[in-house]
Design a protein around this motif. Sequence first.
Motif, mmCIF file in Angstrom:
data_model
loop_
_atom_site.group_PDB
_atom_site.id
_atom_site.type_symbol
_atom_site.label_atom_id
_atom_site.label_comp_id
_atom_site.label_asym_id
_atom_site.label_seq_id
_atom_site.Cartn_x
_atom_site.Cartn_y
_atom_site.Cartn_z
ATOM 1 N N ILE A 48 96.646 56.466 27.678
ATOM 2 C CA ILE A 48 97.673 55.347 27.131
ATOM 3 C C ILE A 48 97.802 55.537 25.760
ATOM 4 N N LEU A 49 97.029 55.951 24.800
ATOM 5 C CA LEU A 49 97.512 56.057 23.551
ATOM 6 C C LEU A 49 98.668 57.272 23.664
ATOM 7 N N TYR A 50 99.199 57.951 24.414
ATOM 8 C CA TYR A 50 99.593 58.950 24.204
ATOM 9 C C TYR A 50 101.167 57.891 24.616
ATOM 10 N N ALA A 51 101.554 57.880 26.013
ATOM 11 C CA ALA A 51 102.014 56.464 26.600
ATOM 12 C C ALA A 51 102.690 55.873 25.586
ATOM 13 N N LEU A 52 101.946 54.951 24.315
ATOM 14 C CA LEU A 52 102.260 53.595 23.432
ATOM 15 C C LEU A 52 103.051 54.830 22.453
ATOM 16 N N TYR A 53 102.608 55.577 21.883
ATOM 17 C CA TYR A 53 103.117 56.348 21.427
ATOM 18 C C TYR A 53 104.635 56.763 21.076
ATOM 19 N N GLN A 54 104.955 57.341 22.702
ATOM 20 C CA GLN A 54 106.158 57.843 23.485
ATOM 21 C C GLN A 54 107.183 56.332 22.832
ATOM 22 N N GLN A 55 106.700 55.441 24.159
ATOM 23 C CA GLN A 55 107.424 54.238 23.675
ATOM 24 C C GLN A 55 108.106 54.090 22.463
ATOM 25 N N ALA A 56 106.873 54.005 22.147
ATOM 26 C CA ALA A 56 107.167 53.149 19.975
ATOM 27 C C ALA A 56 108.057 54.204 19.691
ATOM 28 N N THR A 57 108.176 55.693 19.870
ATOM 29 C CA THR A 57 109.029 56.451 18.768
ATOM 30 C C THR A 57 110.376 56.994 19.570
ATOM 31 N N ILE A 58 110.368 56.824 21.070
ATOM 32 C CA ILE A 58 111.163 57.325 21.871
ATOM 33 C C ILE A 58 111.912 56.349 22.599
ATOM 34 N N GLY A 59 111.092 55.589 23.099
ATOM 35 C CA GLY A 59 111.820 54.114 24.184
ATOM 36 C C GLY A 59 111.261 54.340 25.209
ATOM 37 N N PRO A 60 111.326 54.011 26.238
ATOM 38 C CA PRO A 60 111.365 54.074 27.541
ATOM 39 C C PRO A 60 111.384 55.318 28.087
ATOM 40 N N CYS A 61 110.791 55.627 28.884
ATOM 41 C CA CYS A 61 110.851 56.670 30.257
ATOM 42 C C CYS A 61 111.639 57.670 30.545
ATOM 43 N N ASP A 62 112.797 58.228 29.744
ATOM 44 C CA ASP A 62 114.332 58.275 30.476
ATOM 45 C C ASP A 62 114.034 60.356 30.979
ATOM 46 N N GLU A 90 105.836 45.544 20.232
ATOM 47 C CA GLU A 90 104.396 45.507 21.696
ATOM 48 C C GLU A 90 104.200 47.149 22.016
ATOM 49 N N ALA A 91 104.175 47.639 21.546
ATOM 50 C CA ALA A 91 104.504 49.572 21.809
ATOM 51 C C ALA A 91 103.246 49.640 20.863
ATOM 52 N N MET A 92 103.624 49.842 19.469
ATOM 53 C CA MET A 92 103.268 49.643 18.440
ATOM 54 C C MET A 92 101.792 48.642 17.657
ATOM 55 N N ARG A 93 101.924 47.170 18.482
ATOM 56 C CA ARG A 93 101.310 46.450 18.340
ATOM 57 C C ARG A 93 99.661 47.258 19.693
ATOM 58 N N LEU A 94 100.174 47.559 20.348
ATOM 59 C CA LEU A 94 99.227 47.446 21.241
ATOM 60 C C LEU A 94 98.420 48.981 21.173
ATOM 61 N N PHE A 95 99.300 50.040 20.233
ATOM 62 C CA PHE A 95 98.446 51.290 19.882
ATOM 63 C C PHE A 95 97.434 50.947 18.918
ATOM 64 N N VAL A 96 97.640 50.458 17.746
ATOM 65 C CA VAL A 96 96.632 49.596 16.677
ATOM 66 C C VAL A 96 95.650 49.829 17.424
#
Length: 669
Positions: A48-62, A90-96
């Motif tokens: 979950i942390l990995y996915a949220l980090y990718q979402q926050a720094t890169i964006g949706p998975c493409d 939101e991804a940043m918030r959920l990660f923290v």
Amino acid sequence: MTTMARTSTGLAYPDRFYAAASYAGLDGSLNSNNNDVSSRFSNEVALILYALYQQATIGPCDVPKPSSWNPVEQSKWKSWQQLGNMATTEAMRLFVKILEEEDPGWYSRASNFVLEPTIDVQMNHYSNFEPITENGNSFAETKTITAENGSLVQTQDKDVISEGLGSVVIYDTWISPPITGQNPKARYQHGAAVLQEKMYIYGGNHNGRYLGDLHVLDFRSWTWSKVGTKAVESPSPVNIAPCAGHSLIPWGNKLLSIAGHMKDPSETIQVKAFDLQTGTWSMLKTYGKPPVSRGGQSVNLVGTTLVIFGGQGANRTLLNDLYILDLETMTWDEIDVAGVAPLPRSDHAAAVHAERYLLVFGGSSHATFFNDLHVLDLQTMEWSKPAQLGELPTPRAGHAGVTIGENWFIAGGGDNKSGASKTIVLNMSSFVWSVLTSVEGTVPLASEGLSLVVGSLKGDDILVSFGGYNGRYNSEVNILNPSCKLNLQSNITEAPSTVHNVTNTTRDLRSEFEIEQGKIREIVMDNVDSKPTISECEKTNERIIATLKVEKQELESSLSEEKLQSLQLKQQLLEAETRNAELYKELQSVRGQLGTEQSRCFKLEVEVAELRQKLQTMETLEKELELLQRQKAASEQAALNAKQRQGASGVWGWLAGNPPEYTAINNHA
């Protein structure tokens, strides 16, 4: 009595997120091995942390799906892909948030921060915290206050947690934090927004006068300060008129003030912007057909657009129209909606769920206060009115609301007779209402026209209220740390019908701090027999879970029926395919027979043509034969006539005395 729609911009902050990511061992590269994450957390949390980090720094998975022989990369890709189009903030918030739940002391270890001791807090009353200084160290001291009617504000026992800045948080209880600086003037119908861990307050109404000042409360130091503002220098100066009943929306590095009542109202809605870098106000130019000027509307940020609903016009006309302002093109668009729209109203509250549904609750007309709930699907633009479950709120207007996850928290409001004393929460997926807490007396939390935003206290989301009117104008700040925060997994898996109950149950306080002779002494206690107190939110979540279990059973039953029906349809389809194959064979046979018959018909047509030709020849011969027969008949008739004439001439010759030979010669001549 104006209610402003709030956006949860204070839920997560980049600085804290990057600090959390660094602490968790994520280096920001797409192919990081995340060994530190895997060693510190369970596999599920690490994914979950990995996915949220990718979402926050890169964006949706493409990125393409990894090959099947690498199950680890497949799991990481699937976790990231399930986040869909979740927003970066939101991804940043959920990660923290997840890191805070898994490792509560991460921030102190990451920043070498030394926690200050926790002070005993008296429970079951409305608490005000004032800082005191002891040996040069500042920490919080608990102060008990009573409501204006002399009765103590009733709350429930909640656990107390230590935060590094000496502030004490009590769950599900409104408290007044220690604040320094000059408080803004008391007011209501103001605008409030959170940007960069600061709450900005703009405008409002005080004693019937519209205000135009801007104040900021820093959540890191809990200090008020007034923001100096100026208009943009131009040949034609911009007049930024004081207003109330407007909406304040954070957008980039700006604060947008939308609509509002003014002393000299304009014909259409004005959009003003305050630049935090330059400290200047400007009037933004918009295109399209703007809505008429109004106050008490709701304004919600959805992606890059603002959704404006309802309000009261300058001529006191109540509205229930819907407009959208595209912030990239600054173009207005009036929306034609389907379904039954809410009755015209103002001073209602509105929230956006899952970036698709606009929820509208309460508000008032000139004579009626509402407690109805309406939902607008922003994709189909159709209104609906869902059934409300749980403890239905009382009618109210002038309340304020904010969202955290699937929960919509609403505080304040009233019906011109009394203020709403209950802070309520709606689960936006199941539409179940519950009471979070309650206050007594004419306190600011039971006011109309107060503001409510989501702040952050050491990575934890808190509710922050300011101002309001309940017979007197208020300028107090109150905070509440809600315990009923739903499991973040429901947001990640995008399963709105499934709610996982994760509540902050009361933890036994194992430490007691006593102040003795200027020193702080910590006493650690062994396990004590005590029953955990079940909060109101826990009860609510239990009711939600019970409701969802019933719905789950119904859905499972429906699913079984659908599976059976699907099986039957598959059987019918198979039979139909078999029948179709047989019919196809018959069709091919018929086609072969048809080809044979066509060949036979062709031969018959040739024979008929030949017979027709013979028939035509026979007709010709018959005509020739008929002609010959006529000619023969004519010849025979001529011969007969000649013979008759010859006989007649012989008789007359004999009578005349001519010999037959002479007569024959004459006839011959």
